[in-house]
Design a protein around this motif. Structure first.
Motif, PDB file in Angstrom:
ATOM      1  N   PRO A  21      17.861  28.357 -19.717  1.00 16.55           N
ATOM      2  CA  PRO A  21      18.451  29.490 -18.994  1.00 16.55           C
ATOM      3  C   PRO A  21      19.525  30.241 -19.757  1.00 16.55           C
ATOM      4  O   PRO A  21      19.910  31.351 -19.370  1.00 16.55           O
ATOM      5  CB  PRO A  21      19.024  28.825 -17.736  1.00 16.55           C
ATOM      6  N   GLY A  22      20.042  29.666 -20.833  1.00 20.06           N
ATOM      7  CA  GLY A  22      21.052  30.360 -21.629  1.00 20.06           C
ATOM      8  C   GLY A  22      22.475  30.095 -21.195  1.00 20.06           C
ATOM      9  O   GLY A  22      23.405  30.307 -21.976  1.00 20.06           O
ATOM     10  N   ASP A  23      22.676  29.652 -19.962  1.00 19.59           N
ATOM     11  CA  ASP A  23      24.025  29.366 -19.479  1.00 19.59           C
ATOM     12  C   ASP A  23      24.236  27.872 -19.248  1.00 19.59           C
ATOM     13  O   ASP A  23      25.191  27.466 -18.582  1.00 19.59           O
ATOM     14  CB  ASP A  23      24.311  30.146 -18.193  1.00 19.59           C
ATOM     15  N   ASP A  24      23.351  27.053 -19.792  1.00 20.24           N
ATOM     16  CA  ASP A  24      23.467  25.612 -19.648  1.00 20.24           C
ATOM     17  C   ASP A  24      24.580  25.102 -20.570  1.00 20.24           C
ATOM     18  O   ASP A  24      24.788  25.640 -21.672  1.00 20.24           O
ATOM     19  CB  ASP A  24      22.136  24.940 -20.004  1.00 20.24           C
ATOM     20  N   ALA A  25      25.280  24.067 -20.137  1.00 19.52           N
ATOM     21  CA  ALA A  25      26.367  23.512 -20.951  1.00 19.52           C
ATOM     22  C   ALA A  25      25.851  22.836 -22.211  1.00 19.52           C
ATOM     23  O   ALA A  25      26.605  22.701 -23.186  1.00 19.52           O
ATOM     24  CB  ALA A  25      27.181  22.523 -20.116  1.00 19.52           C
ATOM     25  N   ARG A  26      24.594  22.418 -22.209  1.00 23.15           N
ATOM     26  CA  ARG A  26      24.021  21.786 -23.397  1.00 23.15           C
ATOM     27  C   ARG A  26      23.570  22.883 -24.364  1.00 23.15           C
ATOM     28  O   ARG A  26      22.784  23.762 -23.995  1.00 23.15           O
ATOM     29  CB  ARG A  26      22.838  20.905 -22.998  1.00 23.15           C
ATOM     30  N   PRO A  27      24.046  22.858 -25.604  1.00 19.95           N
ATOM     31  CA  PRO A  27      23.742  23.953 -26.537  1.00 19.95           C
ATOM     32  C   PRO A  27      22.267  24.293 -26.691  1.00 19.95           C
ATOM     33  O   PRO A  27      21.922  25.488 -26.714  1.00 19.95           O
ATOM     34  CB  PRO A  27      24.358  23.473 -27.856  1.00 19.95           C
ATOM     35  N   PRO A  28      21.332  23.317 -26.813  1.00 23.26           N
ATOM     36  CA  PRO A  28      19.933  23.732 -27.009  1.00 23.26           C
ATOM     37  C   PRO A  28      19.392  24.596 -25.880  1.00 23.26           C
ATOM     38  O   PRO A  28      18.501  25.425 -26.104  1.00 23.26           O
ATOM     39  CB  PRO A  28      19.187  22.394 -27.088  1.00 23.26           C
ATOM     40  N   TYR A  29      19.905  24.403 -24.665  1.00 23.09           N
ATOM     41  CA  TYR A  29      19.404  25.146 -23.511  1.00 23.09           C
ATOM     42  C   TYR A  29      20.395  26.201 -23.036  1.00 23.09           C
ATOM     43  O   TYR A  29      20.140  26.896 -22.058  1.00 23.09           O
ATOM     44  CB  TYR A  29      19.093  24.169 -22.370  1.00 23.09           C
ATOM     45  N   GLY A  30      21.506  26.291 -23.769  1.00 26.12           N
ATOM     46  CA  GLY A  30      22.509  27.290 -23.468  1.00 26.12           C
ATOM     47  C   GLY A  30      22.597  28.318 -24.581  1.00 26.12           C
ATOM     48  O   GLY A  30      21.686  29.126 -24.776  1.00 26.12           O
ATOM     49  N   ARG A  31      23.662  28.239 -25.372  1.00 21.81           N
ATOM     50  CA  ARG A  31      23.897  29.284 -26.385  1.00 21.81           C
ATOM     51  C   ARG A  31      22.847  29.288 -27.488  1.00 21.81           C
ATOM     52  O   ARG A  31      22.623  30.327 -28.125  1.00 21.81           O
ATOM     53  CB  ARG A  31      25.286  29.110 -26.983  1.00 21.81           C
ATOM     54  N   ASP A  32      22.176  28.151 -27.749  1.00 16.21           N
ATOM     55  CA  ASP A  32      21.212  28.090 -28.848  1.00 16.21           C
ATOM     56  C   ASP A  32      19.770  28.292 -28.392  1.00 16.21           C
ATOM     57  O   ASP A  32      18.846  28.182 -29.213  1.00 16.21           O
ATOM     58  CB  ASP A  32      21.315  26.731 -29.556  1.00 16.21           C
ATOM     59  N   ALA A  33      19.547  28.562 -27.115  1.00 13.77           N
ATOM     60  CA  ALA A  33      18.178  28.751 -26.632  1.00 13.77           C
ATOM     61  C   ALA A  33      17.583  30.015 -27.237  1.00 13.77           C
ATOM     62  O   ALA A  33      18.169  31.106 -27.137  1.00 13.77           O
ATOM     63  CB  ALA A  33      18.168  28.837 -25.112  1.00 13.77           C
ATOM     64  N   TRP A  58      26.463  18.295 -14.150  1.00 11.09           N
ATOM     65  CA  TRP A  58      25.452  19.145 -14.763  1.00 11.09           C
ATOM     66  C   TRP A  58      25.817  20.633 -14.731  1.00 11.09           C
ATOM     67  O   TRP A  58      25.319  21.405 -15.561  1.00 11.09           O
ATOM     68  CB  TRP A  58      24.102  18.943 -14.067  1.00 11.09           C
ATOM     69  N   GLY A  59      26.605  21.037 -13.775  1.00 11.80           N
ATOM     70  CA  GLY A  59      26.927  22.457 -13.657  1.00 11.80           C
ATOM     71  C   GLY A  59      25.914  23.236 -12.843  1.00 11.80           C
ATOM     72  O   GLY A  59      25.932  24.482 -12.857  1.00 11.80           O
ATOM     73  N   PHE A  60      25.030  22.555 -12.136  1.00 10.12           N
ATOM     74  CA  PHE A  60      24.053  23.215 -11.255  1.00 10.12           C
ATOM     75  C   PHE A  60      23.629  22.234 -10.183  1.00 10.12           C
ATOM     76  O   PHE A  60      23.866  21.021 -10.294  1.00 10.12           O
ATOM     77  CB  PHE A  60      22.839  23.733 -12.036  1.00 10.12           C
ATOM     78  N   ASP A  61      22.993  22.774  -9.148  1.00 12.30           N
ATOM     79  CA  ASP A  61      22.505  21.945  -8.054  1.00 12.30           C
ATOM     80  C   ASP A  61      20.992  22.137  -7.930  1.00 12.30           C
ATOM     81  O   ASP A  61      20.392  22.882  -8.724  1.00 12.30           O
ATOM     82  CB  ASP A  61      23.229  22.288  -6.748  1.00 12.30           C
ATOM     83  N   PRO A  62      20.310  21.473  -6.977  1.00 14.12           N
ATOM     84  CA  PRO A  62      18.842  21.590  -6.885  1.00 14.12           C
ATOM     85  C   PRO A  62      18.327  22.999  -6.641  1.00 14.12           C
ATOM     86  O   PRO A  62      17.144  23.269  -6.882  1.00 14.12           O
ATOM     87  CB  PRO A  62      18.501  20.672  -5.709  1.00 14.12           C
ATOM     88  N   ALA A  63      19.170  23.907  -6.208  1.00  9.89           N
ATOM     89  CA  ALA A  63      18.724  25.291  -6.009  1.00  9.89           C
ATOM     90  C   ALA A  63      18.702  26.081  -7.309  1.00  9.89           C
ATOM     91  O   ALA A  63      18.163  27.206  -7.343  1.00  9.89           O
ATOM     92  CB  ALA A  63      19.619  25.991  -4.986  1.00  9.89           C
TER      93      ALA A  63
END
Length: 549
Positions: A21-33, A58-63
């Protein structure tokens, strides 16, 4: 690489990237996606127990679950089939998708586009709380979400992946709960959820669970299990294997079933965790792991080497129609022993199989599967149809598939016991010397001595000892705990596929007419024994080379 590959063939060059999504705290799925994907609302299917602490972690919920993964795409390939790999349930702080990278890299080197799916947020919570209940439906929904994301990547004309990936040829690979989830996803998609945008043609399940009950699908299927699995102790992937009907009975093949392949492989010394490179060597968590018996386990690299060889062969057979891939699966025992020095038991069937007797049609053991075929048993103390247990002693449930059990030796007989299958004229009409007679066999004690005998319409007969082409091995019993006084050794009851090439019969009787075979007999030369037989069939095509004695 498969052992039978041409020596000059080079692996494909690969480009790898991550998407999220690009806004994930994990770099591969956040800034490095490299590719941005939409989040999905699965609040209706995520099991109860998602805590505020888990949301904070995680910074997100099931929604707002991420559609995130790591991809490997071969360069210079047009229309590469797609393989999605889903890991099982583990400590959520471990990047479990990275543990399946070895499989993704092996597949992409073979010309497949591959991606490992992130579902770590459904893992065990540790300090961040626990989920309660099954997450299989949520995992299946995430598989569909990833396929939608890949459709968006491939469909856009400006995308660098445009036409590089063929979404009409998709293989799903899952480990543990991931192996159960891919079956449910395939079942959902077969009911029209994909609306033609993609098509799942094959599933590969590594030590799968079956907590939610059976899922029905119409796709090629491979399942691999370890006989030292101390987590999913029973080979429940066999149930899905048997639910998938492959091959013909009475010449009925169906319009779109000509490419279906199914294979089940039991790997000696393989456990549950070592299918995933990030999970370590133990199947149990501490302190239960202190009681595990690990001295008999395969080295991790060997277990993964066997897994990669079988999955890539299956991908080529199921998605590319590769004869080489089918040959590897047909002779899994010999190929794996020669390539990695690992012993396996395996069963196999494809669309070229003519089923003579599957023992599933009714309660009458004298009726065959091919129209007009009849079964007769002579010289046995007892013969009956039953559903064998997954392990011996009899616990952990059954395979949910019937087989024929034969017992003999309680009283002396003048002639050896024999199982005879009488065939109608049409059954063997197109057989040639390149084919085989195959059947699945298991035995709760010592391996029996079996002869295979065929008789043609003119009455000419030839018999071949099975061990000349497929030596049967003693049943392997394993212990999972170091507390030997408290644990009985158990054994997986896989009915492995044994085969004899038709050329072996014509070598003994050159006048034998393979196109007019009227009976196939299994003659038991042991003085006593118990044996289970299933799926007696005729194979068209070359028989595998014999496995190790």
């Amino acid at each position: 690489a498969l052992p039978s590959d041409p020596p000059h063939r080079e692996p494909h060059a690969i480009r790898s990237f991550s998407y999220g999504p690009g806004d994930d705290a994990r770099p591969p799925y956040g800034r490095d996606a490299r590719v941005l994907t939409a989040r999905v609302d699965l609040s209706g299917v995520v099991p109860e127990g998602w805590s505020s602490r888990r949301t904070s972690y995680w910074g997100f919920d099931p929604a707002r679950l991420p559609v995130a993964g790591k991809a490997w795409v071969p360069l210079g390939v047009s229309g590469a089939p797609l393989v999605l790999l889903m890991h099982g349930t583990h400590d959520m702080r471990v990047a479990s998708e990275d543990g399946l990278a070895y499989l993704a890299e092996a597949l992409s080197a073979r010309g497949f586009a591959a991606a490992t799916i992130d579902v770590n947020f459904l893992g065990y919570g540790g300090r961040a709380g626990e989920l309660q209940g099954s997450d299989i439906q949520a995992r299946a929904a995430l598989v569909v979400a990833h396929l939608e994301a890949w459709h968006a990547m491939v469909a856009a004309s400006a995308s660098p992946l445009h036409r590089a990936v063929d979404l009409q040829r998709v293989l799903l690979v899952g480990h543990s709960r991931g192996g159960e989830a891919i079956a449910l996803a395939a079942s959902l998609l077969s009911n029209g959820a994909a609306r033609g945008r993609y098509r799942v043609r094959a599933l590969a399940a590594l030590a799968p669970t079956e907590n939610e009950g059976p899922a029905w699908f119409d796709a090629s299927y491979l399942t691999i299990h370890g006989d030292a699995d101390n987590d999913v102790e029973a080979f429940v992937g066999l149930r899905a294997y048997h639910r998938l009907r492959v091959g013909s009975a009475g010449g009925d093949r169906g319009e779109d079933r000509g490419a279906l392949v199914k294979s089940a492989v039991l790997v000696q010394g393989a456990n549950h965790s070592q299918f995933n490179e990030a999970w370590g060597r133990s199947d149990k968590t501490w302190p239960a792991s202190l009681l595990e018996r690990r001295a008999n386990l395969l080295p991790a690299w060997k277990q993964r080497r066997v897994t990669a060889a079988l999955v890539t062969a299956f991908a080529e057979a199921a998605l590319l129609g590769s004869a080489r891939g089918r040959d590897v699966l047909r002779d899994a025992r010999g190929v794996v022993a020669n390539d990695a020095g690992v012993r396996v038991k395996a069963k196999y069937q494809d669309a070229a199989s003519e089923l003579l007797a599957a023992f599933d049609e009714d309660q009458d053991p004298s009726t065959g599967t091919t129209d007009g075929s009849k079964i007769d048993a002579q010289g046995f103390d007892r013969w009956s149809e039953l559903d064998p247990p997954l392990r011996l002693p009899e616990h952990f449930g059954t395979r949910m598939n019937r087989a024929l059990e034969l017992m003999w030796g309680r009283r002396p007989r003048a002639t050896a016991p024999r199982l005879t299958i009488a065939l109608p004229q049409a059954a063997a009409g197109d057989l040639r010397a390149g084919g085989s007679i195959a059947f699945n066999v298991a035995y709760p004690a010592e391996p029996p001595r079996i002869e295979v005998r065929v008789v043609d319409a003119a009455g000419l007969a030839a018999r071949v000892p099975l061990d000349e082409h497929f030596p049967l091995e003693p049943l392997r019993r394993t212990r999972l705990s170091i507390l030997e006084l408290l644990e009985r050794p158990t054994a997986q009851t896989l009915l492995e596929t044994a085969s004899v090439p038709l050329s072996a019969f014509t070598a003994r009787e050159p006048r034998l007419d393979l196109g007019s075979i009227r009976t196939v007999e299994l003659v038991f030369r042991s003085t006593s024994g118990t044996v289970r037989i299933d799926d007696v069939q005729l194979w068209r095509g070359a028989s595998p080379a014999p496995g190790p004695p």
